[in-house]
Design an enzyme around this catalytic site. Structure first.
Site, PDB file in Angstrom:
ATOM      1  N   HIS A  53      -9.095   0.517   4.208  1.00 58.23           N
ATOM      2  CA  HIS A  53      -7.924   0.738   3.347  1.00 58.23           C
ATOM      3  C   HIS A  53      -8.411   0.675   1.899  1.00 58.23           C
ATOM      4  CE1 HIS A  53      -4.635  -0.816   6.350  1.00 58.23           C
ATOM      5  NE2 HIS A  53      -4.530   0.496   6.233  1.00 58.23           N
TER       6      HIS A  53
ATOM      7  N   CYS B 177      -3.450  -7.631   0.991  1.00 57.56           N
ATOM      8  CA  CYS B 177      -2.823  -7.100   2.211  1.00 57.56           C
ATOM      9  C   CYS B 177      -1.580  -7.887   2.596  1.00 57.56           C
ATOM     10  CB  CYS B 177      -3.784  -7.166   3.394  1.00 57.56           C
ATOM     11  SG  CYS B 177      -5.331  -6.317   3.158  1.00 57.56           S
TER      12      CYS B 177
HETATM   13  N1  ARG Z   1      -5.276  -5.646  11.075  1.00 60.96           N
HETATM   14  C1  ARG Z   1      -4.630  -4.899  10.042  1.00 60.96           C
HETATM   15  C2  ARG Z   1      -4.946  -3.426  10.211  1.00 60.96           C
HETATM   16  O1  ARG Z   1      -6.042  -3.119  10.598  1.00 60.96           O
HETATM   17  C3  ARG Z   1      -5.067  -5.364   8.696  1.00 60.96           C
HETATM   18  C4  ARG Z   1      -4.345  -4.682   7.585  1.00 60.96           C
HETATM   19  C5  ARG Z   1      -4.831  -5.053   6.233  1.00 60.96           C
HETATM   20  N2  ARG Z   1      -4.020  -4.498   5.237  1.00 60.96           N
HETATM   21  C6  ARG Z   1      -4.436  -3.919   4.120  1.00 60.96           C
HETATM   22  N3  ARG Z   1      -3.561  -3.542   3.261  1.00 60.96           N
HETATM   23  N4  ARG Z   1      -5.701  -3.677   3.882  1.00 60.96           N
HETATM   24  O2  ARG Z   1      -4.125  -2.578   9.988  1.00 60.96           O
END
Ligand code: ARG
Length: 298
Positions: free
Chosen positions: A189, A285
């Site tokens: 992300h 996050c």
């Molecule tokens: N386990 C979650 C996923 O893989 C973690 C999300 C993390 N969020 C972020 N905004 N980077 O989607």
């Protein structure tokens, strides 16, 4: 009082005098970790971590982040839902700017069931939900970050959100959207490796991007405002940070990075989040910036 010279009220003063006046307040949206856990693997951090997040510790870490944030800003909460262990990561609820929101359309099928709970929350809080095509993946403020100085949205793609998302966001929010290609699966992300700070500063991990994207970043942000972090800080989720009034909340920060932030006018505030890192998420996050309308006196 009678001698005070007459002065017309400005817009917000006038609004405050009207009964039932509504104003928008900046808040950080969070979701309590009641149902958090690593139950499946959708990013490299989750590998070998199924069932390994220590829940009491996760709760204590989340409570601490919440308390530290509450010292500087207002918070809002969306109810956690059983069976949705990643719902704590509200950055992925959508992208909200003023009263418009694009609700996420998850690439990760394990997270699709979250969409309707986030949508409900936005609707109940009077956001206008922008139409979004079903077949274009978009994971919200995990992959779309408004710049804090320029009128543009930085957009990550390559792992989760579609490369077509920026063109749609540009129309919806009426501001330029800059697409950046993510090339390292650990930084899946945009908010795991890129953090726009106030006054136009940018903290980021350059190696997470392809060359064309690095060039684009360097063309849009003056060299002296770029804070490139090394791999160790990046792996510790230092770029996954929330800045409020020059305080930068993050899981961890090396002394070197702390000094560079300080020289730029920022204070690093470390709030350890080891249990959430096992799911691939840190401070940023776990938060989403929203502007909530409220009646005067709420
Ligand atoms: N386990 C979650 C996923 O893989 C973690 C999300 C993390 N969020 C972020 N905004 N980077 O989607």
């Amino acid at each position: 009082i009678l001698d005070a010279p007459f002065r017309p009220l400005d817009e917000s003063e006038a609004a405050a005098l009207l009964p039932g006046a509504v104003s928008a307040q900046r808040r950080i949206l969070m979701c309590a970790p009641d149902h958090f856990g690593v139950d499946y693997v959708i990013n490299p951090w989750m590998e070998n971590q199924i069932g390994r997040a220590a829940l009491p510790q996760a709760r204590a870490q989340w409570d601490n982040l919440r308390a530290r944030l509450a010292e500087t800003t207002h918070l809002a909460f969306v109810a956690p839902t059983a069976g949705l262990p990643d719902m704590v990561f509200t950055a992925n609820a959508g992208l909200a700017i003023d009263d418009a929101v694009v609700v996420s359309r998850f690439h990760a099928k394990e997270r699709r069931a979250e969409e309707r709970f986030f949508r409900d929350w936005f609707e109940r809080h009077d956001f206008s939900v922008a139409p979004w095509p079903d077949h274009v993946a978009f994971e919200g403020a995990g992959d779309a970050l408004p710049d804090r100085a320029q009128r543009l949205i930085w957009c990550g793609h390559g792992w989760r959100s579609s490369e077509y998302a920026p063109a749609l966001l540009e129309k919806i929010f009426d501001r330029e959207a800059v697409g950046l290609r993510l090339v390292d699966p650990r930084f899946y992300h945009l908010d795991t490796c890129f953090c726009p700070l106030s006054d136009g500063w940018l903290m980021y991990y350059p190696e997470a991007f392809d060359e064309a994207s690095r060039d684009r970043i360097e063309a849009l942000v003056p060299k002296e405002k770029l804070i490139a972090v090394g791999e160790a800080d990046a792996r510790a989720f230092a770029c996954n940070a929330v800045e409020i009034d020059k305080r930068v909340f993050m899981n961890d920060c090396s002394p070197g990075l702390r000094a560079r932030l300080k020289a730029a006018g920022f204070t690093a505030v470390v709030t350890p989040l080891s249990e959430f890192l096992k799911a691939g998420g840190g401070a940023k996050c776990l938060t989403l910036e929203v502007h909530v309308k409220r009646s005067r006196g709420e």
